[in-house]
Write a protein that holds these residues in place. Structure first.
Motif, short mmCIF file in Angstrom:
data_model
loop_
_atom_site.label_atom_id
_atom_site.label_comp_id
_atom_site.label_asym_id
_atom_site.label_seq_id
_atom_site.Cartn_x
_atom_site.Cartn_y
_atom_site.Cartn_z
N ASP A 25 46.73 39.22 44.59
CA ASP A 25 45.36 39.59 44.25
C ASP A 25 44.51 39.44 45.51
O ASP A 25 44.73 38.53 46.32
CB ASP A 25 44.80 38.68 43.16
CG ASP A 25 45.56 38.81 41.84
OD1 ASP A 25 46.23 39.84 41.64
OD2 ASP A 25 45.48 37.88 41.02
N GLN A 26 43.52 40.32 45.68
CA GLN A 26 42.71 40.30 46.90
C GLN A 26 41.25 39.99 46.54
O GLN A 26 40.59 40.76 45.86
CB GLN A 26 42.81 41.65 47.61
CG GLN A 26 44.23 41.99 48.02
CD GLN A 26 44.33 43.32 48.73
OE1 GLN A 26 43.53 43.62 49.62
NE2 GLN A 26 45.30 44.14 48.34
N ASN A 61 41.95 45.91 36.42
CA ASN A 61 42.33 46.50 37.71
C ASN A 61 41.51 45.89 38.84
O ASN A 61 42.03 45.61 39.91
CB ASN A 61 42.11 48.01 37.69
CG ASN A 61 43.12 48.74 36.83
OD1 ASN A 61 44.25 48.30 36.69
ND2 ASN A 61 42.71 49.86 36.25
N ASN A 62 40.21 45.73 38.60
CA ASN A 62 39.35 45.14 39.62
C ASN A 62 38.04 44.67 39.02
O ASN A 62 37.68 45.02 37.89
CB ASN A 62 39.10 46.12 40.78
CG ASN A 62 38.51 47.44 40.32
OD1 ASN A 62 37.53 47.48 39.58
ND2 ASN A 62 39.10 48.54 40.76
N ILE A 64 34.03 44.44 40.57
CA ILE A 64 33.22 44.84 41.71
C ILE A 64 31.75 44.59 41.41
O ILE A 64 31.26 44.92 40.32
CB ILE A 64 33.44 46.33 42.06
CG1 ILE A 64 34.90 46.58 42.44
CG2 ILE A 64 32.53 46.76 43.20
CD1 ILE A 64 35.24 48.03 42.71
N SER A 106 34.06 41.03 45.25
CA SER A 106 35.01 41.88 44.53
C SER A 106 36.35 41.17 44.40
O SER A 106 36.65 40.23 45.14
CB SER A 106 35.19 43.23 45.24
OG SER A 106 35.73 43.03 46.54
N LEU A 107 37.14 41.66 43.46
CA LEU A 107 38.49 41.14 43.26
C LEU A 107 39.38 42.30 42.83
O LEU A 107 39.10 42.97 41.84
CB LEU A 107 38.50 40.04 42.20
CG LEU A 107 39.85 39.45 41.81
CD1 LEU A 107 40.56 38.85 43.02
CD2 LEU A 107 39.68 38.39 40.72
N GLU A 108 40.42 42.55 43.60
CA GLU A 108 41.40 43.58 43.29
C GLU A 108 42.68 42.91 42.79
O GLU A 108 43.20 42.01 43.45
CB GLU A 108 41.71 44.44 44.52
CG GLU A 108 40.54 45.25 45.05
CD GLU A 108 40.26 46.48 44.20
OE1 GLU A 108 41.17 46.89 43.44
OE2 GLU A 108 39.15 47.02 44.30
N PHE A 109 43.17 43.36 41.63
CA PHE A 109 44.35 42.75 41.05
C PHE A 109 45.61 43.48 41.48
O PHE A 109 45.64 44.71 41.56
CB PHE A 109 44.25 42.74 39.52
CG PHE A 109 43.19 41.82 39.00
CD1 PHE A 109 43.48 40.51 38.69
CD2 PHE A 109 41.88 42.26 38.85
CE1 PHE A 109 42.51 39.64 38.22
CE2 PHE A 109 40.89 41.41 38.39
CZ PHE A 109 41.20 40.10 38.07
N ARG A 110 46.66 42.71 41.74
CA ARG A 110 47.91 43.29 42.25
C ARG A 110 48.61 44.13 41.20
O ARG A 110 49.34 45.07 41.52
CB ARG A 110 48.85 42.18 42.73
CG ARG A 110 49.38 41.27 41.63
CD ARG A 110 50.21 40.13 42.21
NE ARG A 110 50.83 39.31 41.18
CZ ARG A 110 50.22 38.34 40.52
NH1 ARG A 110 48.95 38.06 40.80
NH2 ARG A 110 50.85 37.63 39.61
N SER A 112 48.47 45.22 36.60
CA SER A 112 47.76 45.14 35.32
C SER A 112 48.70 45.50 34.18
O SER A 112 49.57 46.36 34.34
CB SER A 112 46.56 46.10 35.31
OG SER A 112 45.72 45.88 36.43
#
Length: 211
Positions: A25-26, A61-62, A64, A106-110, A112
């Motif tokens: 995850d970012q 998914n994310n 933002i 933000s958070l981006e998930f690796r 889902s």
């Protein structure tokens, strides 16, 4: 021979490193700091215009930040906009950090999960949120021209749509005439595919389609 073994070992270690980096995850903070790791929260609570909702993290998914609020985007184009009420617990290589919504950019998930259930209806709200949900009642109550309430069964409904110019809801029915009316109830209990059961304030409903 030893040289080949060393090279092979290095290549394997590099592959493991890059795989773990890509699959992480970012997380990005407001101050520009970036982290890779894993969100530990099973769910996140958000206050939207129409309800407070617990969203399951595995469907996201994310997340933002947009125009002072957060948009939680889930699979199959489901989305929820509002105030993020949960603190985030995020595991990095150096340990677990806690992030408030004020700090989050933000958070981006690796990865889902896909939805398996709770797709009886597609719901769009006036703030343009969209989500699948099961309806936890068999009917909805509307006001008739005589002022008395009438229950319309969801099995007989194709769609419900808000007519802004008339400030009424158009109820499109199976094998029956359409109805224009106001609701005789304030809330509808729904169980979204992405989260937990909540009461939807009907004054915020834009469109409901029975799938």
């Amino acid at each position: 021979m030893k040289k080949k073994i060393v090279i092979s070992t290095i290549l394997i270690m590099m592959l493991i490193f890059f795989s773990s980096t890509v699959m992480a995850d970012q997380l990005r903070l407001q101050n520009g700091e970036n982290y890779r790791g894993e969100l530990l929260n099973d769910s996140l609570r958000i206050r939207t215009d129409y309800a407070e909702i617990n969203i399951q993290s595995n469907y996201l998914n994310n997340i933002i930040r947009e125009d002072g609020s957060f948009v939680l985007r889930a699979v199959e184009n489901n989305r929820f906009r509002g105030e993020l009420l949960s603190e985030l617990r995020f595991e990095t290589q150096n340990g677990v950090i806690t992030i408030s919504s004020d700090e989050l950019h933000s958070l981006e998930f690796r990865s889902s999960s896909r939805f398996d259930n709770n797709k009886q209806a597609s719901i769009t709200t006036k703030n343009r949120d969209f989500f699948f949900a099961n309806l936890m009642s068999d009917s909805i109550s509307i006001q008739t021209a005589l002022g008395s309430p009438l229950n319309v069964n969801f099995n007989n409904i194709i769609s419900i749509e808000y007519l802004e110019d008339e400030e009424l809801y158009l109820i499109n029915r199976e094998n029956a005439e359409d109805i224009k009316a106001e609701f005789a109830q304030e809330k509808l209990i729904v169980w979204p595919a992405a989260g937990e059961i909540f009461e939807l304030e009907l004054k915020h409903l834009q469109r409901l389609v029975i799938n």
